[in-house]
Design a protein around this motif. Structure first.
Motif, mmCIF file in Angstrom:
data_model
loop_
_atom_site.group_PDB
_atom_site.id
_atom_site.type_symbol
_atom_site.label_atom_id
_atom_site.label_comp_id
_atom_site.label_asym_id
_atom_site.label_seq_id
_atom_site.Cartn_x
_atom_site.Cartn_y
_atom_site.Cartn_z
ATOM 1 N N VAL A 165 5.652 1.185 -7.677
ATOM 2 C CA VAL A 165 5.833 -0.142 -8.274
ATOM 3 C C VAL A 165 4.511 -0.897 -8.323
ATOM 4 O O VAL A 165 4.168 -1.524 -9.341
ATOM 5 N N ASN A 166 3.750 -0.839 -7.237
ATOM 6 C CA ASN A 166 2.477 -1.561 -7.193
ATOM 7 C C ASN A 166 1.498 -1.062 -8.237
ATOM 8 O O ASN A 166 0.800 -1.862 -8.884
ATOM 9 N N GLU A 167 1.432 0.246 -8.422
ATOM 10 C CA GLU A 167 0.512 0.785 -9.423
ATOM 11 C C GLU A 167 0.986 0.464 -10.839
ATOM 12 O O GLU A 167 0.171 0.237 -11.736
ATOM 13 N N CYS A 168 2.303 0.424 -11.054
ATOM 14 C CA CYS A 168 2.818 -0.040 -12.350
ATOM 15 C C CYS A 168 2.304 -1.443 -12.647
ATOM 16 O O CYS A 168 1.778 -1.732 -13.733
ATOM 17 N N LEU A 169 2.460 -2.325 -11.676
ATOM 18 C CA LEU A 169 2.050 -3.713 -11.853
ATOM 19 C C LEU A 169 0.545 -3.821 -12.050
ATOM 20 O O LEU A 169 0.067 -4.645 -12.845
ATOM 21 N N ASN A 170 -0.211 -3.002 -11.338
ATOM 22 C CA ASN A 170 -1.669 -3.040 -11.471
ATOM 23 C C ASN A 170 -2.119 -2.698 -12.877
ATOM 24 O O ASN A 170 -3.145 -3.200 -13.351
ATOM 25 N N TYR A 171 -1.366 -1.843 -13.558
ATOM 26 C CA TYR A 171 -1.750 -1.399 -14.902
ATOM 27 C C TYR A 171 -0.928 -2.082 -16.000
ATOM 28 O O TYR A 171 -0.944 -1.647 -17.145
ATOM 29 N N GLY A 172 -0.221 -3.137 -15.649
ATOM 30 C CA GLY A 172 0.513 -3.892 -16.656
ATOM 31 C C GLY A 172 1.733 -3.184 -17.199
ATOM 32 O O GLY A 172 2.196 -3.498 -18.302
ATOM 33 N N SER A 181 5.222 13.116 -3.554
ATOM 34 C CA SER A 181 4.919 12.227 -2.435
ATOM 35 C C SER A 181 3.419 12.008 -2.260
ATOM 36 O O SER A 181 2.993 10.990 -1.705
ATOM 37 N N LYS A 182 2.596 12.962 -2.739
ATOM 38 C CA LYS A 182 1.142 12.831 -2.617
ATOM 39 C C LYS A 182 0.473 12.631 -3.977
ATOM 40 O O LYS A 182 -0.731 12.845 -4.130
ATOM 41 N N GLN A 183 1.238 12.208 -4.929
ATOM 42 C CA GLN A 183 0.728 11.981 -6.276
ATOM 43 C C GLN A 183 -0.287 10.840 -6.280
ATOM 44 O O GLN A 183 -0.141 9.851 -5.550
ATOM 45 N N ASP A 184 -1.321 10.964 -7.120
ATOM 46 C CA ASP A 184 -2.284 9.885 -7.318
ATOM 47 C C ASP A 184 -1.698 8.936 -8.365
ATOM 48 O O ASP A 184 -1.849 9.144 -9.567
ATOM 49 N N TRP A 185 -1.016 7.909 -7.901
ATOM 50 C CA TRP A 185 -0.273 7.045 -8.821
ATOM 51 C C TRP A 185 -1.187 6.184 -9.683
ATOM 52 O O TRP A 185 -0.825 5.789 -10.780
ATOM 53 N N GLY A 186 -2.399 5.915 -9.175
ATOM 54 C CA GLY A 186 -3.350 5.171 -9.998
ATOM 55 C C GLY A 186 -3.707 5.939 -11.255
ATOM 56 O O GLY A 186 -3.688 5.386 -12.365
ATOM 57 N N ASN A 187 -4.001 7.229 -11.114
ATOM 58 C CA ASN A 187 -4.306 8.058 -12.285
ATOM 59 C C ASN A 187 -3.097 8.205 -13.196
ATOM 60 O O ASN A 187 -3.210 8.218 -14.424
ATOM 61 N N THR A 188 -1.923 8.339 -12.576
ATOM 62 C CA THR A 188 -0.694 8.460 -13.366
ATOM 63 C C THR A 188 -0.494 7.244 -14.258
ATOM 64 O O THR A 188 -0.218 7.364 -15.460
ATOM 65 N N MET A 189 -0.621 6.051 -13.676
ATOM 66 C CA MET A 189 -0.395 4.824 -14.448
ATOM 67 C C MET A 189 -1.474 4.619 -15.496
ATOM 68 O O MET A 189 -1.201 4.094 -16.584
ATOM 69 N N GLU A 190 -2.677 5.028 -15.177
ATOM 70 C CA GLU A 190 -3.749 4.923 -16.176
ATOM 71 C C GLU A 190 -3.435 5.813 -17.374
ATOM 72 O O GLU A 190 -3.616 5.402 -18.537
ATOM 73 N N ASP A 191 -2.954 7.026 -17.112
ATOM 74 C CA ASP A 191 -2.563 7.928 -18.201
ATOM 75 C C ASP A 191 -1.419 7.339 -19.014
ATOM 76 O O ASP A 191 -1.415 7.393 -20.245
ATOM 77 N N PHE A 192 -0.407 6.796 -18.302
ATOM 78 C CA PHE A 192 0.729 6.193 -18.996
ATOM 79 C C PHE A 192 0.262 5.028 -19.873
ATOM 80 O O PHE A 192 0.694 4.875 -21.017
ATOM 81 N N ASN A 193 -0.603 4.196 -19.313
ATOM 82 C CA ASN A 193 -1.094 3.037 -20.042
ATOM 83 C C ASN A 193 -1.858 3.474 -21.294
ATOM 84 O O ASN A 193 -1.675 2.910 -22.382
ATOM 85 N N ASN A 194 -2.682 4.492 -21.154
ATOM 86 C CA ASN A 194 -3.446 4.996 -22.300
ATOM 87 C C ASN A 194 -2.535 5.602 -23.362
ATOM 88 O O ASN A 194 -2.882 5.615 -24.549
ATOM 89 N N ALA A 195 -1.383 6.129 -22.944
ATOM 90 C CA ALA A 195 -0.440 6.727 -23.886
ATOM 91 C C ALA A 195 0.465 5.686 -24.552
ATOM 92 O O ALA A 195 1.297 6.039 -25.386
#
Length: 256
Positions: free
Chosen positions: A93-100, A53-67
């Motif tokens: 969902v919003n952070e997914c969309l932000n990182y394509g 619930s307190k996850q930094d989703w921006g960092n998560t999506m950036e990591d996913f995108n880089n992987a």
């Protein structure tokens, strides 16, 4: 005056048609969407573990995108989503969309035995609420109606098809052109795609989801690598061939 009325009516009809065409043009055709999906993963733990619930989703999506992750399927099991649940889902969902990254919202209820009409109605209403909530979101977001339907949930192919008919109709009330996935029975086995009936409101923006599951019946033949490889290849290729044949026959694109 009559001519003016006719001209006004004609102009209104033209504008309406142009507006509809413009709205449809904002959406993504299944052929293009199939190519966009690429490599991905299920992330059902996002919504079931309170630690996230307190996850930094921006960092998560950036990591996913880089992987190289191109899509995620967010699997929900709750029969009811609270405002806090929606806040968490919105953030993901919003952070997914932000990182394509393409987000796919999927439903897999905890109850897995004997769906009666009342329970099916609850799921249809669940999708009506979900679709209404995300009606203005970009077309990259899609809906996967039910994960791994099987014969313990639905007594017949007809029952499963009627269920999809209701759910697709509920979603189309607010999302006429969003991609929706349906899946065959026997836990999304592509050999059973042939029994799917395309919902009447599929609208050209519907795809079929299927996947591979391990085959325990071949365990007896896996005493050495050569036999194991032979049976695995035959088992996998049979399902790929079935999915491709169904896609060619129906024109409905699939996702594995």
């Amino acid at each position: 005056f009559t001519i003016m009325k006719k001209n006004y009516l004609l102009s209104a009809i033209v504008l309406l048609l142009l507006g509809t065409g413009y709205m449809q043009a904002q959406w993504i055709e299944p052929a293009q969407y199939q190519q966009m999906l690429g490599r991905g993963m299920d992330v059902d733990w996002w919504t079931t573990n309170q630690d996230y619930s307190k996850q930094d989703w921006g960092n998560t999506m950036e990591d996913f995108n880089n992987a190289g992750i191109q899509h995620v399927r967010i699997t929900l099991t709750q029969d009811y989503l609270s405002p806090e649940d929606f806040d968490l889902l919105d953030e993901q969902v919003n952070e997914c969309l932000n990182y394509g990254i393409t987000p796919i919202i999927a439903y897999k209820p905890a109850y897995n035995r004997g769906y009666g009409s009342s329970y099916e109605g609850r799921i249809s209403n669940w999708w009506r609420i979900m679709a209404e909530h995300y009606r203005n979101y970009p077309a990259r977001l899609s809906f996967d109606i039910l994960l791994e339907p099987n014969n313990s949930m639905f007594a017949s192919y007809s029952d499963l098809n009627d269920f999809y008919e209701d759910c697709v109709s509920s979603i189309r009330m607010s999302n006429p052109y969003r991609i929706i996935f349906i899946a065959p029975t026997y836990n999304s086995d592509p050999l059973y795609l042939q029994y799917l009936r395309i919902p009447s409101r599929a609208n050209g923006y519907l795809m079929a989801e299927w996947h591979f599951l391990s085959e325990p019946n071949y365990d007896r033949s896996w005493y050495n690598w050569q036999n194991r490889r032979y049976y695995e290849q035959r088992w996998i290729n049979r399902r790929i061939d079935a999915a491709l044949a169904w896609q060619r026959r129906t024109g409905i694109y699939t996702w594995v």
